[in-house]
Enzyme design. Structure first.
Site, PDB file in Angstrom:
ATOM      1  N   ASP A  13       0.813  -1.224   0.000  1.00 22.07           N
ATOM      2  CA  ASP A  13       0.000   0.000   0.000  1.00 22.07           C
ATOM      3  C   ASP A  13       0.843   1.270   0.000  1.00 22.07           C
ATOM      4  O   ASP A  13       0.413   2.319   0.482  1.00 22.07           O
ATOM      5  CB  ASP A  13      -0.956   0.033   1.210  1.00 22.07           C
ATOM      6  CG  ASP A  13      -1.814  -1.216   1.305  1.00 22.07           C
ATOM      7  OD1 ASP A  13      -2.435  -1.574   0.295  1.00 22.07           O
ATOM      8  OD2 ASP A  13      -1.847  -1.836   2.377  1.00 22.07           O
ATOM      9  N   HIS A  41      -3.883  -1.373  -6.574  1.00 22.17           N
ATOM     10  CA  HIS A  41      -3.143  -0.207  -7.033  1.00 22.17           C
ATOM     11  C   HIS A  41      -4.126   0.826  -7.567  1.00 22.17           C
ATOM     12  O   HIS A  41      -4.906   0.546  -8.473  1.00 22.17           O
ATOM     13  CB  HIS A  41      -2.150  -0.599  -8.126  1.00 22.17           C
ATOM     14  CG  HIS A  41      -1.088  -1.547  -7.654  1.00 22.17           C
ATOM     15  ND1 HIS A  41      -0.245  -2.219  -8.513  1.00 22.17           N
ATOM     16  CD2 HIS A  41      -0.732  -1.936  -6.408  1.00 22.17           C
ATOM     17  CE1 HIS A  41       0.574  -2.988  -7.802  1.00 22.17           C
ATOM     18  NE2 HIS A  41       0.292  -2.826  -6.534  1.00 22.17           N
ATOM     19  N   LYS A 140      -0.169 -24.922  -6.062  1.00 24.22           N
ATOM     20  CA  LYS A 140       0.948 -24.812  -7.003  1.00 24.22           C
ATOM     21  C   LYS A 140       2.159 -25.558  -6.466  1.00 24.22           C
ATOM     22  O   LYS A 140       2.781 -26.367  -7.177  1.00 24.22           O
ATOM     23  CB  LYS A 140       1.301 -23.332  -7.235  1.00 24.22           C
ATOM     24  CG  LYS A 140       2.556 -23.114  -8.078  1.00 24.22           C
ATOM     25  CD  LYS A 140       2.850 -21.630  -8.244  1.00 24.22           C
ATOM     26  CE  LYS A 140       4.146 -21.425  -9.040  1.00 24.22           C
ATOM     27  NZ  LYS A 140       4.421 -19.993  -9.283  1.00 24.22           N
TER      28      LYS A 140
END
Length: 421
Positions: A13, A41, A140
């Site tokens: 942030d 963003h 993953k």
């Protein structure tokens, strides 16, 4: 090819998107290397506010091609949602946004499991965005995940997703309310549309390097949330530092030109985890209110505190910044004095560096240096010399302590509110 990398240097942030937007005018390619739609963003251009989560911020520039790299995890519905938001603002993205076929697909299943895992952790909950990022990286690493490229083999994808759902169902039982067949049907609808965005990124990067095409890499989250170098286990599930840039995009490290660390002029954190300089008082409230510190992704109020130079120096040691972009300097305009952490004590003894365990970090007592405020409006100033003297001294104190120069200074939310030195 010369590559510039923009990375978060604190807990996220920091305002990376604005710098990426400004820099993207000079680059033909902007790429994301890690993370998912837990990143938020915000960019303001000509009075229009864009909130990006999985899409690279370079899309605001009509001349820039954008890549979501192989190290990311991608929510297909979120990807389409963000494209629809661009359409509402009449921003043309045709032939300018691509996803690596080696990125991993983030399913609704992952999001549901994320929420259950947080409940399981109880008081030790990480404070995730519950977007499914962690469980997707888990599958993953366990080699049971589904890559974006695998979506186009329907029989293969359906079998793997059913197997994955079955495994999680065995763990959570009736607590897991998930309809795998409904998700499969949704992907049947999305598959034709998704195909136009998915590419093998390796030839793309090779071609860029062969033709010396300038590339900008947009980091997500920040170094202190890195799975290896952050405040583990209160971190995200990917490499958010410089290492993730190379594993997530297959760039040549010998082509690297700049590594820009984005630093908020104070400090914030969302979710759980240690935060040595946090101010749970009127100072923290003032920073939160003036700084409009609410998470883009979650809507949660951010925890606020003073700038921590011990943390920042550690961040620089890992990411090897060539310069800093200091953001939101204007938020400090109305403080009589400003504190900066310049050292740590643990159990009454000063420690030589940033501690590596969460237990030690939770015991940290910051050693502060107090600097005078400037009590002058710095909003939208675009010249370093025009800044109040004490604001310049504050910036120069940061440079001296960290050994990294401050090249860009943000003085407001607008695109134009940036000083370049």
């Amino acid at each position: 090819m010369s590559t510039t990398v923009v990375l978060g240097s604190q807990f996220g942030d920091e305002g990376k998107g604005k710098l990426v937007d400004l820099l993207s005018e000079k680059f033909k390619i902007t790429a994301r290397s890690a993370g998912g739609h837990n990143a938020g963003h915000t960019i303001v251009v000509n009075g229009v506010t864009y909130d990006f989560h999985i899409l690279p911020s370079g899309l605001v520039n009509p001349e820039t091609v954008n890549l979501v790299g192989s190290g990311t995890v991608v929510s297909v519905p979120q990807f389409f949602h963000e494209l629809e938001q661009l359409e509402k603002h009449n921003l043309d993205y045709k032939d300018r946004i691509f996803i690596s076929d080696r990125a991993h697909a983030l399913f609704e299943l992952h999001s549901l499991v994320d929420g259950l895992e947080e409940v399981e952790l109880g008081k030790d909950a990480v404070g995730t965005t519950k977007k499914g990022i962690g469980p997707c990286y888990q599958t993953k690493a366990a080699r049971t995940g589904i890559r974006i490229g695998e979506i186009f083999d329907k029989e293969h994808m359906d079998h793997k997703l059913r197997t994955l759902a079955s495994a999680f169902k065995k763990r959570y039982g009736d607590l897991l309310k998930y309809d795998v067949e409904a998700e499969i049907k949704r992907y049947d609808e999305w598959r034709p549309r998704l195909a136009e965005y998915v590419i093998d990124q390796v030839p793309m990067i090779q071609q860029a390097e062969a033709t010396n095409t300038p590339m900008l890499v947009e980091g997500a989250n920040a170094l202190l949330l890195d799975i290896d170098w952050g405040t583990y286990p209160m971190v995200t599930s990917s490499n958010t530092g410089i290492g993730g840039v190379f594993t997530g995009l297959a760039l040549s490290p010998f082509k690297l030109k700049e590594v820009i660390g984005v630093v908020k002029a104070y400090q914030t954190r969302v979710g759980g985890g240690p935060f040595p300089t946090e101010q749970i008082n009127e100072i923290g409230e003032k920073l939160q209110t003036i700084g409009r510190e609410v998470g883009v992704t979650t809507g949660r109020r951010r925890r606020c505190g003073w700038l921590d130079l011990v943390l920042l120096k550690y961040s620089a040691a890992i990411n090897h910044y060539t310069s800093f972009n200091l953001t939101k300097l204007d938020i400090l305009d109305d403080f009589d004095e400003i504190k900066v952490a310049v050292g740590y004590k643990v159990d009454g003894k000063e420690v030589p560096s940033f501690p590596g365990t969460i237990d030690a970090l939770s015991k940290v007592e910051p050693i502060y240096e107090t600097l005078p405020g400037w009590k002058t409006d710095s909003t939208n100033i675009t010249s370093y010399e025009a800044l109040p003297e004490n604001a310049r001294k504050y910036i120069e104190f940061i440079e001296k302590y960290t050994g990294v120069g401050v090249k860009w200074i943000g003085t407001g939310p607008a695109r134009e509110a940036m000083i370049f030195r």
